[in-house]
Design an enzyme around this catalytic site. Structure first.
Site, PDB file in Angstrom:
ATOM      1  N   GLY A  67      -4.218  10.486   1.486  1.00 32.72           N
ATOM      2  CA  GLY A  67      -5.036  10.481   2.696  1.00 32.72           C
ATOM      3  C   GLY A  67      -6.478  10.770   2.366  1.00 32.72           C
ATOM      4  O   GLY A  67      -6.804  11.240   1.265  1.00 32.72           O
ATOM      5  N   CYS A  94      -0.665  12.417  -4.149  1.00 30.95           N
ATOM      6  CA  CYS A  94      -2.092  12.689  -3.962  1.00 30.95           C
ATOM      7  C   CYS A  94      -2.294  13.747  -2.869  1.00 30.95           C
ATOM      8  O   CYS A  94      -1.956  14.906  -3.066  1.00 30.95           O
ATOM      9  CB  CYS A  94      -2.842  11.394  -3.663  1.00 30.95           C
ATOM     10  SG  CYS A  94      -4.639  11.551  -3.819  1.00 30.95           S
ATOM     11  N   TYR A  95      -2.814  13.388  -1.696  1.00 31.62           N
ATOM     12  CA  TYR A  95      -2.993  14.362  -0.625  1.00 31.62           C
ATOM     13  C   TYR A  95      -1.653  14.982  -0.236  1.00 31.62           C
ATOM     14  O   TYR A  95      -1.561  16.184   0.038  1.00 31.62           O
ATOM     15  CB  TYR A  95      -3.644  13.686   0.585  1.00 31.62           C
ATOM     16  CG  TYR A  95      -3.920  14.631   1.736  1.00 31.62           C
ATOM     17  CD1 TYR A  95      -5.039  15.441   1.749  1.00 31.62           C
ATOM     18  CD2 TYR A  95      -3.044  14.687   2.826  1.00 31.62           C
ATOM     19  CE1 TYR A  95      -5.290  16.310   2.798  1.00 31.62           C
ATOM     20  CE2 TYR A  95      -3.282  15.540   3.881  1.00 31.62           C
ATOM     21  CZ  TYR A  95      -4.409  16.355   3.875  1.00 31.62           C
ATOM     22  OH  TYR A  95      -4.648  17.209   4.926  1.00 31.62           O
ATOM     23  N   HIS A 181      -1.358   8.042  -8.154  1.00 33.28           N
ATOM     24  CA  HIS A 181      -0.758   7.064  -7.245  1.00 33.28           C
ATOM     25  C   HIS A 181       0.217   6.162  -8.006  1.00 33.28           C
ATOM     26  O   HIS A 181      -0.187   5.152  -8.598  1.00 33.28           O
ATOM     27  CB  HIS A 181      -1.848   6.216  -6.586  1.00 33.28           C
ATOM     28  CG  HIS A 181      -2.666   6.960  -5.586  1.00 33.28           C
ATOM     29  ND1 HIS A 181      -2.289   7.080  -4.267  1.00 33.28           N
ATOM     30  CD2 HIS A 181      -3.824   7.656  -5.718  1.00 33.28           C
ATOM     31  CE1 HIS A 181      -3.189   7.808  -3.618  1.00 33.28           C
ATOM     32  NE2 HIS A 181      -4.124   8.171  -4.478  1.00 33.28           N
ATOM     33  N   GLU A 183       2.219   4.128  -6.749  1.00 32.87           N
ATOM     34  CA  GLU A 183       2.448   2.886  -6.010  1.00 32.87           C
ATOM     35  C   GLU A 183       1.494   1.766  -6.384  1.00 32.87           C
ATOM     36  O   GLU A 183       1.752   0.596  -6.050  1.00 32.87           O
ATOM     37  CB  GLU A 183       2.370   3.158  -4.500  1.00 32.87           C
ATOM     38  CG  GLU A 183       0.977   3.436  -3.943  1.00 32.87           C
ATOM     39  CD  GLU A 183       0.559   4.891  -4.052  1.00 32.87           C
ATOM     40  OE1 GLU A 183      -0.397   5.295  -3.359  1.00 32.87           O
ATOM     41  OE2 GLU A 183       1.173   5.634  -4.850  1.00 32.87           O
ATOM     42  N   GLY A 237       2.369 -22.328   9.921  1.00 27.64           N
ATOM     43  CA  GLY A 237       2.174 -21.481   8.758  1.00 27.64           C
ATOM     44  C   GLY A 237       3.444 -20.730   8.421  1.00 27.64           C
ATOM     45  O   GLY A 237       4.413 -20.719   9.192  1.00 27.64           O
ATOM     46  N   VAL A 238       3.440 -20.050   7.285  1.00 28.59           N
ATOM     47  CA  VAL A 238       4.661 -19.394   6.822  1.00 28.59           C
ATOM     48  C   VAL A 238       5.114 -18.306   7.789  1.00 28.59           C
ATOM     49  O   VAL A 238       6.323 -18.158   8.058  1.00 28.59           O
ATOM     50  CB  VAL A 238       4.482 -18.840   5.388  1.00 28.59           C
ATOM     51  CG1 VAL A 238       3.351 -17.830   5.310  1.00 28.59           C
ATOM     52  CG2 VAL A 238       5.768 -18.201   4.888  1.00 28.59           C
ATOM     53  N   ASP A 239       4.195 -17.532   8.357  1.00 26.93           N
ATOM     54  CA  ASP A 239       4.582 -16.404   9.194  1.00 26.93           C
ATOM     55  C   ASP A 239       5.279 -16.864  10.474  1.00 26.93           C
ATOM     56  O   ASP A 239       6.392 -16.418  10.788  1.00 26.93           O
ATOM     57  CB  ASP A 239       3.365 -15.549   9.535  1.00 26.93           C
ATOM     58  CG  ASP A 239       2.613 -15.086   8.303  1.00 26.93           C
ATOM     59  OD1 ASP A 239       3.254 -14.984   7.243  1.00 26.93           O
ATOM     60  OD2 ASP A 239       1.401 -14.837   8.396  1.00 26.93           O
ATOM     61  N   LYS A 378       3.533 -10.188   3.086  1.00 20.43           N
ATOM     62  CA  LYS A 378       3.681 -11.632   2.908  1.00 20.43           C
ATOM     63  C   LYS A 378       4.764 -11.992   1.893  1.00 20.43           C
ATOM     64  O   LYS A 378       5.529 -12.944   2.108  1.00 20.43           O
ATOM     65  CB  LYS A 378       2.341 -12.234   2.483  1.00 20.43           C
ATOM     66  CG  LYS A 378       2.355 -13.742   2.321  1.00 20.43           C
ATOM     67  CD  LYS A 378       2.428 -14.480   3.642  1.00 20.43           C
ATOM     68  CE  LYS A 378       1.101 -14.452   4.347  1.00 20.43           C
ATOM     69  NZ  LYS A 378       1.079 -15.327   5.555  1.00 20.43           N
TER      70      LYS A 378
END
Length: 522
Positions: A67, A94-95, A181, A183, A237-239, A378
């Protein structure tokens, strides 16, 4: 006002769950995505969540995100202290690492020295999270404060030059904290650290798969729509295509796809949408030709936020008019993704820009929204699309904004500018495909600023538009880097655009990354 939005897979199913407590960093979404990559279901929850609310979700693990704040700030983000008494394994990042340390009796200090970027991590002794790690590796840091003393019961398992407690563990309570981090891609073996927490500390089953997402979405859609009818705003579109395919699987012919041709699309897209969904997939499709209506609403508008809101509201009004002739059509399906939501502003994330399908929706909309992809990134959407059997040309189509070319024209939108940009954009994508780069690049497109520059063609002075070429690489659209296109590809694009598109006499290449820029210009 419209009713609640449903996210297709967020609440049911025989899957182990990990909750990610969001302390206000966009990295919270990335953490959730990495958890899913480990085939464990993740849910992002607000920092105000209580111990009782977490207990009701029955998670096998809790992750505290990073954060922007300091634990010593007057308005510092805190956590319900009873959460630490739930007996659930917890990882602070982290935070979140600092929040855990401070809450459990450790010491967090402002060192006066910040760590932003890569840092060298030294592993100390035995560790569940860092088991098998090399003694020294590179991790990604982003902090001002640091834990100087771990709480009682914790063992320090790693340090960096500026963080003596870069990692800590309490094996008895199964509490873990890391200052870095794991991630982000820049942290070596970061995904393995998360998997150790998920699979070993939490004993989570790696059963969250694309087929699981589909099953959960179908169940949630059926529950939300009931015996009613849903209409889907289909762009091709894909979405929106994956959303339509999911809803069609759930309710069959009670889905009516509405393709609103707003005149802001790329070349030939209207015909392609018709062929794919009406002729190939045999879906109920209504094609609304509304170019004049959209251009009239956008006339003279230059502010990008106003453009998006006008387009969003006009879409809804068209859908409402179509739905008025369809009995029981009270639900609107949209292909909204999580990056759309986070960029449009959430409680803890500042608004970057309103997306036409999120922040651009009118308050008096009468539809209940059905958004089965709202929690997905995505790459997850593409995986679901492949599982549903959608063709590669749809699944791997590069993202295209719902407002279309209107937000790639910097300034007022006119038919002339649309025609110019459409022609130039076709050349860009043609050359990207010829070079075999289409699947390697997240997005490649043209931007047309409503200014003119002096040029020379055929020994005569020209005064025409410049074209900016934008191409980026990305994993999830939350961050992006400009694509290092080969010079010969850029040269062919420039030559063809200037020679084949009347109205353009100059081509430039955008070498900005996100952040600080966004992928789209507006």
């Amino acid at each position: 006002m419209g009713g609640p939005s449903i996210a297709g897979h967020a609440s049911q199913g025989d899957f182990d769950r990990v909750v990610v407590v969001d302390f206000g960093a966009q990295y919270a979404q990335l953490i959730a995505r990495r958890v899913r990559e480990a085939r464990v279901f993740s849910e992002i929850v607000p920092r105000e969540i209580t111990a009782a609310q977490i207990r009701a979700r029955e998670p096998v693990g809790i992750i505290l995100s990073g954060g922007p704040s300091s634990v010593y700030a007057q308005d510092a983000y805190a956590l319900d202290p009873e959460i630490f008494d739930l007996g659930i394994p917890m990882l602070g990042i982290c935070y979140g690492h600092q929040v855990m340390a401070q809450a459990l009796g450790g010491t967090v200090v402002a060192t006066g020295t910040s760590e932003f970027g890569p840092a060298s991590l030294t592993v100390i002794g035995d560790s569940l999270l860092l088991s098998g790690h090399p003694e020294g590796c590179t991790v990604w840091m982003s902090h001002n404060d640091a834990v100087s003393d771990a709480p009682a019961g914790f063992t320090v398992t790693a340090s960096t030059p500026e963080a003596t407690v870069a990692a800590m563990e309490d094996e008895e309570r199964r509490f873990y904290g890391v200052q870095f981090h794991p991630e982000v891609h820049h942290t070596e073996h970061g995904q393995r650290i998360l998997e150790r927490f998920l699979w070993d500390a939490c004993r989570a089953r790696p059963t969250w798969t694309r087929s699981g997402i589909i099953d959960q979405s179908v169940d949630a859609i059926r529950e939300a729509v009931g015996d009613g009818v849903a209409i889907c705003g289909l762009s091709g579109g894909v979405d929106s295509s994956v959303a339509a395919a999911l809803v069609h699987r759930a309710i069959g012919d009670r889905l009516v796809c509405v393709f609103v041709d707003h005149g802001l699309m790329r070349q030939g897209e209207g015909a392609q949408v018709e062929q794919t969904f009406r002729d190939t997939f045999h879906m109920n499709l209504i094609h609304v030709r509304a170019e004049d209506r959209f251009l009239a609403a956008l006339e003279g508008v230059t502010d990008p936020e106003k453009k998006r809101k006008i387009i969003g509201e006009t879409f809804i009004r068209v859908f409402e008019e179509v739905a008025a002739d369809i009995k029981g059509a009270n639900h609107l399906v949209q292909g909204t993704l999580y990056p759309d939501v986070i960029e449009s502003g959430t409680k803890d994330a500042a608004k970057i820009k309103s997306h036409h399908n999120v922040g651009g929706l009118p308050d008096d909309m009468r539809f209940d929204l059905v958004e089965p992809l709202r929690d997905l990134f995505k790459d997850e959407v593409r995986a679901v699309g492949e599982e549903l059997g959608l063709p590669d040309e749809i699944v791997w189509r590069q993202p295209f904004p719902g407002p279309g070319l209107a937000v790639r024209i910097i300034g007022a939108v006119t038919r002339e500018r649309l025609d110019i940009l459409r022609a130039a954009d076709t050349i860009i994508l043609d050359e990207i495909r010829r070079a075999g780069l289409y699947r390697e690049i997240w997005q490649a497109f043209g931007v047309l600023p409503a200014i003119k520059t002096v040029g020379v063609q055929g020994d005569e002075r020209t005064y025409a538009y410049p074209l900016i070429v934008r191409a980026v690489t990305s994993h999830d659209a939350m961050t992006a880097d400009w694509a290092r296109l080969p010079y010969e590809v850029l040269a062919r694009i420039s030559s063809r655009v200037i020679n084949e598109v009347p109205g353009i006499n100059r081509v430039a290449y955008d070498i900005s990354s996100k952040p600080p820029a966004t992928i789209e210009w507006e």
